[in-house]
Scaffold this active site. Structure first.
Site, PDB file in Angstrom:
ATOM      1  N   LYS A   9       0.851  -1.201   0.000  1.00  9.04           N
ATOM      2  CA  LYS A   9       0.000   0.000   0.000  1.00  9.04           C
ATOM      3  C   LYS A   9       0.882   1.246   0.000  1.00  9.04           C
ATOM      4  CE  LYS A   9       0.571   1.917   4.156  1.00  9.04           C
ATOM      5  NZ  LYS A   9       0.970   2.894   4.896  1.00  9.04           N
ATOM      6  N   PRO A  94       9.881  -4.142   0.471  1.00 11.81           N
ATOM      7  CA  PRO A  94      10.907  -3.917   1.490  1.00 11.81           C
ATOM      8  C   PRO A  94      10.295  -3.826   2.896  1.00 11.81           C
ATOM      9  CG  PRO A  94      10.833  -2.079  -0.072  1.00 11.81           C
ATOM     10  CD  PRO A  94       9.828  -3.074  -0.539  1.00 11.81           C
ATOM     11  N   VAL A  95      11.022  -4.341   3.875  1.00 12.02           N
ATOM     12  CA  VAL A  95      10.538  -4.376   5.266  1.00 12.02           C
ATOM     13  C   VAL A  95      10.811  -3.017   5.916  1.00 12.02           C
ATOM     14  CG1 VAL A  95      10.845  -5.523   7.499  1.00 12.02           C
ATOM     15  CG2 VAL A  95      10.907  -6.868   5.392  1.00 12.02           C
ATOM     16  N   ALA A  97       9.214  -0.117   5.469  1.00 12.95           N
ATOM     17  CA  ALA A  97       9.264   0.918   4.444  1.00 12.95           C
ATOM     18  C   ALA A  97       8.042   1.821   4.464  1.00 12.95           C
ATOM     19  CB  ALA A  97       9.392   0.268   3.072  1.00 12.95           C
ATOM     20  N   GLY A  98       7.025   1.463   5.295  1.00 10.20           N
ATOM     21  CA  GLY A  98       5.774   2.237   5.280  1.00 10.20           C
ATOM     22  C   GLY A  98       4.827   1.764   4.197  1.00 10.20           C
ATOM     23  N   ALA A 100       3.204  -1.283   4.486  1.00 11.80           N
ATOM     24  CA  ALA A 100       2.332  -2.283   5.111  1.00 11.80           C
ATOM     25  C   ALA A 100       2.696  -3.716   4.720  1.00 11.80           C
ATOM     26  CB  ALA A 100       0.863  -1.998   4.773  1.00 11.80           C
ATOM     27  N   GLY A 101       3.992  -3.985   4.607  1.00 12.17           N
ATOM     28  CA  GLY A 101       4.450  -5.314   4.175  1.00 12.17           C
ATOM     29  C   GLY A 101       3.876  -6.457   5.005  1.00 12.17           C
ATOM     30  N   GLY A 102       3.993  -6.365   6.326  1.00 18.11           N
ATOM     31  CA  GLY A 102       3.481  -7.430   7.197  1.00 18.11           C
ATOM     32  C   GLY A 102       1.959  -7.499   7.145  1.00 18.11           C
ATOM     33  N   SER A 103       1.309  -6.341   7.141  1.00 17.06           N
ATOM     34  CA  SER A 103      -0.161  -6.279   7.127  1.00 17.06           C
ATOM     35  C   SER A 103      -0.724  -6.876   5.846  1.00 17.06           C
ATOM     36  CB  SER A 103      -0.640  -4.831   7.232  1.00 17.06           C
ATOM     37  OG  SER A 103      -0.117  -4.231   8.384  1.00 17.06           O
ATOM     38  N   ASP A 136      -3.437  -1.781   9.766  1.00 16.20           N
ATOM     39  CA  ASP A 136      -3.478  -1.597   8.308  1.00 16.20           C
ATOM     40  C   ASP A 136      -4.077  -2.790   7.577  1.00 16.20           C
ATOM     41  OD1 ASP A 136      -2.435   0.939   8.159  1.00 16.20           O
ATOM     42  OD2 ASP A 136      -0.364   0.285   7.806  1.00 16.20           O
TER      43      ASP A 136
HETATM   44  P1  ATP Z   1       3.561  -0.158   8.084  1.00 15.14           P
HETATM   45  O1  ATP Z   1       3.479   0.431   6.720  1.00 15.14           O
HETATM   46  O2  ATP Z   1       2.328  -0.955   8.440  1.00 15.14           O
HETATM   47  O3  ATP Z   1       4.009   0.813   9.138  1.00 15.14           O
HETATM   48  P2  ATP Z   1       6.069  -1.289   7.428  1.00 15.14           P
HETATM   49  O4  ATP Z   1       5.886  -1.564   5.957  1.00 15.14           O
HETATM   50  O5  ATP Z   1       6.806  -0.044   7.773  1.00 15.14           O
HETATM   51  O6  ATP Z   1       4.650  -1.287   8.085  1.00 15.14           O
HETATM   52  P3  ATP Z   1       6.683  -4.035   7.813  1.00 15.14           P
HETATM   53  O7  ATP Z   1       7.419  -4.305   6.554  1.00 15.14           O
HETATM   54  O8  ATP Z   1       5.275  -4.484   7.903  1.00 15.14           O
HETATM   55  O9  ATP Z   1       6.755  -2.466   8.124  1.00 15.14           O
HETATM   56  O10 ATP Z   1       7.559  -4.656   8.994  1.00 15.14           O
HETATM   57  C1  ATP Z   1       7.650  -4.120  10.261  1.00 15.14           C
HETATM   58  C2  ATP Z   1       8.045  -5.222  11.253  1.00 15.14           C
HETATM   59  O11 ATP Z   1       7.041  -6.234  11.257  1.00 15.14           O
HETATM   60  C3  ATP Z   1       9.353  -5.923  10.933  1.00 15.14           C
HETATM   61  O12 ATP Z   1      10.244  -5.651  11.984  1.00 15.14           O
HETATM   62  C4  ATP Z   1       9.047  -7.402  10.874  1.00 15.14           C
HETATM   63  O13 ATP Z   1       9.909  -8.187  11.675  1.00 15.14           O
HETATM   64  C5  ATP Z   1       7.616  -7.533  11.386  1.00 15.14           C
HETATM   65  N1  ATP Z   1       6.793  -8.473  10.588  1.00 15.14           N
HETATM   66  C6  ATP Z   1       5.830  -9.274  11.047  1.00 15.14           C
HETATM   67  N2  ATP Z   1       5.277  -9.981  10.063  1.00 15.14           N
HETATM   68  C7  ATP Z   1       5.902  -9.628   8.916  1.00 15.14           C
HETATM   69  C8  ATP Z   1       5.762 -10.023   7.551  1.00 15.14           C
HETATM   70  N3  ATP Z   1       4.880 -10.954   7.169  1.00 15.14           N
HETATM   71  N4  ATP Z   1       6.544  -9.412   6.643  1.00 15.14           N
HETATM   72  C9  ATP Z   1       7.412  -8.461   7.028  1.00 15.14           C
HETATM   73  N5  ATP Z   1       7.612  -8.076   8.298  1.00 15.14           N
HETATM   74  C10 ATP Z   1       6.856  -8.634   9.244  1.00 15.14           C
END
Ligand code: ATP
Length: 287
Positions: A9, A94-95, A97-98, A100-103, A136
């Site tokens: 997202k 990318p983890v 990154a904002g 919503a990778g995990g979500s 998210d």
């Molecule tokens: P958001 O946009 O919701 O703030 P983000 O994109 O910044 O999230 P994510 O990539 O979702 O951040 O990862 C944040 C943390 O969530 C990581 O430290 C990771 O260890 C944890 N995590 C839990 N489940 C997952 C998953 N399926 N994929 C990636 N990271 C995950």
């Protein structure tokens, strides 16, 4: 084996209220699902246990992984105690990154399991499971273009964004979400996104007016790393983007292009400069 795409997202806009008594902040965000995605594969079994495997070693395999939590909550909603699953996640988003990778991995698991169980839960029930999984996750289940309010669980679908190309660049550093919220509480915001203006531009299918209004209040936090964010935005704009903004709590930044060739040219330059840059298209509603 069930497979599902987990789309990233982007925040077309992001606004935050003062903290609520429970410590959470109310958000007002226009969100967009895009074609940059993780690939999810699920093997259902009858072990009563769920775990995840990933191509990235540091992604948790237990309940800390939102995809595992989502499967557990989905089975609970079906009152199926014997169901278990092995979830394989090939990360391309990318983890930290904002985006919503995990979500979005969690959301893909919820959609895929519901398909497997013959749509046992209604779209409203799926969104409830999503809400219990994380803030998210409801938007990621729904997809398309939507207004997200509250903690992200109050969703209103919006008209699809007009055809365009997103160039998404993530510098090497990540920005911690709790840290950024704390920093935001210490400042008075200079300005807020024109959310109503974005919604009417979407209704009119006017991409230029949408791009003029891209705005994320987190960019106002005084943090050295925002200089890199500004630098990437400037490069996107001078490469032909109609607008550019940071997504979520960063550190990824994206630009919106009407000319795909210009987008690809900027993308390959930014990949050399910052390590990660991809092009993506908007993705429509998923449920
Ligand atoms: P958001 O946009 O919701 O703030 P983000 O994109 O910044 O999230 P994510 O990539 O979702 O951040 O990862 C944040 C943390 O969530 C990581 O430290 C990771 O260890 C944890 N995590 C839990 N489940 C997952 C998953 N399926 N994929 C990636 N990271 C995950």
């Amino acid at each position: 084996m069930i497979t599902e795409k987990a789309c990233a997202k982007l925040n077309i806009s992001l606004d935050v209220s003062k903290p609520r008594p429970d410590g959470y902040h109310d958000m007002i965000m226009v969100m967009q699902a895009v074609s940059l995605c993780d690939d999810i594969e699920i093997e259902i079994n009858s072990s009563g246990k769920v775990f995840a495997k990933s191509n990235l070693k540091y992604i948790p395999s237990d309940e800390k992984n939102l995809a595992v939590k989502a499967a557990g909550l989905y089975f609970e909603a079906l009152d199926n105690r014997s169901a278990g699953a092995v979830i394989s996640i090939r990360k391309a988003i990318p983890v930290g990154a904002g985006m919503a990778g995990g979500s979005t991995d969690a959301a893909a698991v919820i959609r895929a399991l519901n398909r497997y169980y013959g749509n046992a839960l209604s779209p409203e029930e799926l969104l409830k499971v999503a809400e219990r999984t994380g803030s998210d996750v409801p938007f990621c289940v729904l997809g398309g273009t939507a207004l997200a309010e509250g903690r992200g669980e109050i969703l209103t679908s919006l008209p699809e964004i007009p055809e365009c190309t997103f160039v998404i660049c993530k510098p090497e550093f990540s920005i911690s979400t709790p840290e950024l919220f704390k920093a935001l509480d210490r400042i008075k915001l200079r300005s807020h996104p024109d959310t109503a203006g974005i919604i009417s531009a979407l209704e009119n299918g006017d991409l230029k007016q949408i791009c003029r209004r891209l705005y994320n209040v987190f960019e106002d936090v005084p943090d050295r790393r925002m200089r890199t964010v500004t630098e990437i935005k400037q490069k996107l704009l001078s490469g032909g983007a109609e607008g550019a903004v940071m997504t979520g709590t960063g550190s990824a930044v994206f630009g919106i292009f009407t000319d795909a060739e210009e987008a690809y040219a900027v993308c390959s330059q930014l990949e050399k400069d910052y390590g990660f840059c991809v092009c993506a298209e908007p993705v429509g509603k998923q449920i």
